[in-house]
Design a protein around this motif. Structure first.
Motif, PDB file in Angstrom:
ATOM      1  N   GLU A  90       9.372  -5.177   6.888  1.00 18.63           N
ATOM      2  CA  GLU A  90       9.641  -5.367   5.489  1.00 18.63           C
ATOM      3  C   GLU A  90      11.103  -5.357   5.248  1.00 18.63           C
ATOM      4  O   GLU A  90      11.684  -4.301   5.793  1.00 18.63           O
ATOM      5  CB  GLU A  90       8.736  -4.089   4.695  1.00 18.63           C
ATOM      6  CG  GLU A  90       7.279  -4.378   4.815  1.00 18.63           C
ATOM      7  CD  GLU A  90       6.573  -3.510   3.881  1.00 18.63           C
ATOM      8  OE1 GLU A  90       7.240  -2.248   3.325  1.00 18.63           O
ATOM      9  OE2 GLU A  90       5.501  -3.777   3.601  1.00 18.63           O
ATOM     10  N   ARG A  94      18.672  -3.309  -1.298  1.00 15.72           N
ATOM     11  CA  ARG A  94      19.066  -2.326  -2.538  1.00 15.72           C
ATOM     12  C   ARG A  94      20.370  -2.543  -2.944  1.00 15.72           C
ATOM     13  O   ARG A  94      21.245  -2.632  -2.470  1.00 15.72           O
ATOM     14  CB  ARG A  94      18.979  -0.951  -1.748  1.00 15.72           C
ATOM     15  CG  ARG A  94      17.690  -0.670  -1.209  1.00 15.72           C
ATOM     16  CD  ARG A  94      17.574   0.861  -0.774  1.00 15.72           C
ATOM     17  NE  ARG A  94      16.251   1.141  -0.062  1.00 15.72           N
ATOM     18  CZ  ARG A  94      15.273   1.650  -0.667  1.00 15.72           C
ATOM     19  NH1 ARG A  94      15.004   1.696  -1.873  1.00 15.72           N
ATOM     20  NH2 ARG A  94      13.973   1.607   0.274  1.00 15.72           N
ATOM     21  N   SER A 100      12.318   5.795  -2.505  1.00  9.09           N
ATOM     22  CA  SER A 100      12.376   6.556  -1.354  1.00  9.09           C
ATOM     23  C   SER A 100      13.743   6.753  -0.822  1.00  9.09           C
ATOM     24  O   SER A 100      14.079   7.524   0.001  1.00  9.09           O
ATOM     25  CB  SER A 100      11.718   5.543  -0.020  1.00  9.09           C
ATOM     26  OG  SER A 100      12.175   4.635   0.161  1.00  9.09           O
ATOM     27  N   ARG A 103      15.172  10.223  -2.115  1.00  2.99           N
ATOM     28  CA  ARG A 103      14.158  10.992  -1.338  1.00  2.99           C
ATOM     29  C   ARG A 103      14.938  11.238  -0.034  1.00  2.99           C
ATOM     30  O   ARG A 103      15.085  12.405   0.404  1.00  2.99           O
ATOM     31  CB  ARG A 103      12.841  10.761  -1.374  1.00  2.99           C
ATOM     32  CG  ARG A 103      12.480  10.719  -2.566  1.00  2.99           C
ATOM     33  CD  ARG A 103      10.586  10.939  -2.837  1.00  2.99           C
ATOM     34  NE  ARG A 103       9.960   9.755  -2.379  1.00  2.99           N
ATOM     35  CZ  ARG A 103       9.688   8.501  -2.828  1.00  2.99           C
ATOM     36  NH1 ARG A 103       9.960   8.342  -4.289  1.00  2.99           N
ATOM     37  NH2 ARG A 103       9.053   7.431  -2.099  1.00  2.99           N
ATOM     38  N   ASP A 129       5.328   2.982   7.023  1.00  2.00           N
ATOM     39  CA  ASP A 129       5.891   2.125   7.119  1.00  2.00           C
ATOM     40  C   ASP A 129       7.613   2.744   7.623  1.00  2.00           C
ATOM     41  O   ASP A 129       8.488   2.653   7.067  1.00  2.00           O
ATOM     42  CB  ASP A 129       6.524   1.423   5.639  1.00  2.00           C
ATOM     43  CG  ASP A 129       5.056   0.620   5.247  1.00  2.00           C
ATOM     44  OD1 ASP A 129       4.400   0.373   6.029  1.00  2.00           O
ATOM     45  OD2 ASP A 129       5.226   0.428   4.136  1.00  2.00           O
ATOM     46  N   ASP A 175      16.107  -2.965  -6.431  1.00  2.00           N
ATOM     47  CA  ASP A 175      15.755  -3.136  -5.197  1.00  2.00           C
ATOM     48  C   ASP A 175      14.699  -4.371  -4.976  1.00  2.00           C
ATOM     49  O   ASP A 175      14.010  -4.492  -6.030  1.00  2.00           O
ATOM     50  CB  ASP A 175      15.467  -2.093  -4.153  1.00  2.00           C
ATOM     51  CG  ASP A 175      14.296  -1.200  -4.782  1.00  2.00           C
ATOM     52  OD1 ASP A 175      13.543  -1.779  -5.139  1.00  2.00           O
ATOM     53  OD2 ASP A 175      14.709   0.117  -4.974  1.00  2.00           O
ATOM     54  N   LYS A 177      11.724  -6.249  -1.912  1.00  2.00           N
ATOM     55  CA  LYS A 177      11.215  -6.319  -0.168  1.00  2.00           C
ATOM     56  C   LYS A 177      10.760  -7.700  -0.235  1.00  2.00           C
ATOM     57  O   LYS A 177      10.427  -8.552  -0.981  1.00  2.00           O
ATOM     58  CB  LYS A 177       9.894  -5.293  -0.244  1.00  2.00           C
ATOM     59  CG  LYS A 177       9.264  -5.393   1.126  1.00  2.00           C
ATOM     60  CD  LYS A 177       8.141  -6.180   1.424  1.00  2.00           C
ATOM     61  CE  LYS A 177       7.014  -6.144   0.158  1.00  2.00           C
ATOM     62  NZ  LYS A 177       5.930  -7.118   0.542  1.00  2.00           N
ATOM     63  N   ASP A 196       5.257  -6.338  -8.045  1.00  2.00           N
ATOM     64  CA  ASP A 196       4.900  -5.499  -6.934  1.00  2.00           C
ATOM     65  C   ASP A 196       5.995  -5.030  -5.918  1.00  2.00           C
ATOM     66  O   ASP A 196       5.996  -4.068  -5.233  1.00  2.00           O
ATOM     67  CB  ASP A 196       3.767  -6.001  -6.417  1.00  2.00           C
ATOM     68  CG  ASP A 196       2.404  -5.937  -7.304  1.00  2.00           C
ATOM     69  OD1 ASP A 196       2.398  -5.385  -8.308  1.00  2.00           O
ATOM     70  OD2 ASP A 196       1.185  -6.129  -6.490  1.00  2.00           O
ATOM     71  N   SER A 197       6.703  -6.183  -5.896  1.00  3.94           N
ATOM     72  CA  SER A 197       7.624  -6.066  -4.547  1.00  3.94           C
ATOM     73  C   SER A 197       9.093  -5.958  -5.195  1.00  3.94           C
ATOM     74  O   SER A 197      10.186  -5.976  -4.283  1.00  3.94           O
ATOM     75  CB  SER A 197       7.500  -7.279  -3.784  1.00  3.94           C
ATOM     76  OG  SER A 197       7.983  -8.500  -4.458  1.00  3.94           O
ATOM     77  N   ARG A 199      11.826  -3.732  -7.560  1.00  2.00           N
ATOM     78  CA  ARG A 199      12.288  -2.731  -8.702  1.00  2.00           C
ATOM     79  C   ARG A 199      13.104  -3.247  -9.901  1.00  2.00           C
ATOM     80  O   ARG A 199      14.280  -3.644  -9.293  1.00  2.00           O
ATOM     81  CB  ARG A 199      12.702  -1.416  -7.895  1.00  2.00           C
ATOM     82  CG  ARG A 199      12.757  -0.085  -8.815  1.00  2.00           C
ATOM     83  CD  ARG A 199      13.130   0.861  -7.982  1.00  2.00           C
ATOM     84  NE  ARG A 199      12.114   1.715  -7.706  1.00  2.00           N
ATOM     85  CZ  ARG A 199      11.598   1.997  -6.426  1.00  2.00           C
ATOM     86  NH1 ARG A 199      12.660   1.784  -5.158  1.00  2.00           N
ATOM     87  NH2 ARG A 199      10.504   2.450  -5.994  1.00  2.00           N
ATOM     88  N   ARG A 215       2.780   3.261 -10.534  1.00  2.00           N
ATOM     89  CA  ARG A 215       2.852   4.324  -9.483  1.00  2.00           C
ATOM     90  C   ARG A 215       3.139   5.590 -10.178  1.00  2.00           C
ATOM     91  O   ARG A 215       2.643   6.694  -9.944  1.00  2.00           O
ATOM     92  CB  ARG A 215       4.453   4.214  -8.743  1.00  2.00           C
ATOM     93  CG  ARG A 215       4.237   3.179  -7.328  1.00  2.00           C
ATOM     94  CD  ARG A 215       5.360   3.340  -6.586  1.00  2.00           C
ATOM     95  NE  ARG A 215       5.495   2.223  -5.613  1.00  2.00           N
ATOM     96  CZ  ARG A 215       6.416   1.123  -6.017  1.00  2.00           C
ATOM     97  NH1 ARG A 215       7.004   1.031  -7.046  1.00  2.00           N
ATOM     98  NH2 ARG A 215       6.258   0.178  -5.162  1.00  2.00           N
TER      99      ARG A 215
END
Ligand code: CDP
Length: 238
Positions: A90, A94, A100, A103, A129, A175, A177, A196-197, A199, A215
């Motif tokens: 993947e 970004r 993530s 985080r 992942d 971002d 993917k 879905d992929s 943001r 989410r």
């Protein structure tokens, strides 16, 4: 192989064979999942939205000279695609710190990343992942150094085209993917580019316009998906 045989079923899409060599049918289902499949639901109309947006954005990228898996749109939830030998990586690009990334690293949500950050993750839910680097990728035999360089360069071009398109619509591409596959000696952009992929944030109030609504239970997922699909495609989806 006979036509319409199930080839692969993932978390939200299914691939079927077709009568034509090297071509597959990609079905976008209404399933939605998050947290490596830990949260799942079926949202009627979701497959339609993601199919429509993927077809539109792959078309836009093709017009900008970026080769994709897409051959054409068959109906509301099916695309005809080239059969790729998928690389299980993947590639995440970004522009803003989120998810993530905040985080794992000392960034604040929303921080601008200039130049954009390109990250490689192994596609493996059971291991959540894990992040890859060039050496690990080569050691695992997933891709060559040359392919990695090309994937990164295409992903950054995709970012420039998508960011510019979305910015004109008042949407921030925080971002996204992407995934790649090999086709007759060439590296093509595959899979999907959808809510879905990516943001996506509304530029005015930074409201989520993507799977984060699902989410983190931020509102009516389908209302958001339908309205952002209409916005991204200037009304052709929805
Ligand atoms: O979103 P999350 O916190 O799970 O992870 P992330 O690393 O911040 O995700 C970055 C971007 O990649 C987001 O737009 C995700 O929707 C997308 N992504 C994806 O499409 N599929 C994955 N398996 C992981 C991330």
């Amino acid at each position: 192989m006979s036509a319409d045989e199930l080839i692969y079923s993932g978390k939200a899409k299914t691939l079927y064979s077709t009568a034509r060599e090297g071509e597959l049918l990609m079905e976008f289902r209404d399933d939605i999942t998050a947290f490596d499949g830990g949260k799942k639901d079926i949202l009627p109309g979701k497959g339609y939205c993601n199919c429509c947006v993927t077809a539109f954005l792959f078309g836009l990228l093709e017009r900008e000279g970026i080769r994709t898996q897409l051959i054409g749109k068959i109906d509301a939830t099916h695309l005809l695609v080239r059969s790729l030998q998928m690389i299980p990586i993947e590639v995440i690009v970004r522009n803003r710190a989120a998810g993530s990334f905040v985080r794992r690293y000392p960034f604040r949500e929303g921080d601008t990343l200039k130049p954009p950050v390109c990250e490689l993750n192994l596609k493996d839910d059971s291991r959540h992942d894990p992040m890859l680097n060039e050496d690990i990728t080569v050691a695992l035999g997933l891709a060559t150094k040359l392919e990695l360089r090309e994937m990164r360069s295409i992903a950054l071009r995709v970012n420039r085209v998508l960011s510019a398109h979305l910015e004109r619509l008042g949407i921030v591409l925080a971002d996204f993917k992407c995934e790649f596959g090999r086709f007759r000696g060439e590296l093509l952009l595959g899979d999907e580019i959808s809510m879905d992929s990516m943001r996506l944030w509304d530029a005015l109030d930074r409201k989520s316009l993507d799977k984060d609504v699902y989410r983190y239970a931020k509102g009516d997922v389908m209302e958001v998906y339908r309205s952002v699909a209409r916005r991204i495609t200037s009304g052709s989806c929805g």
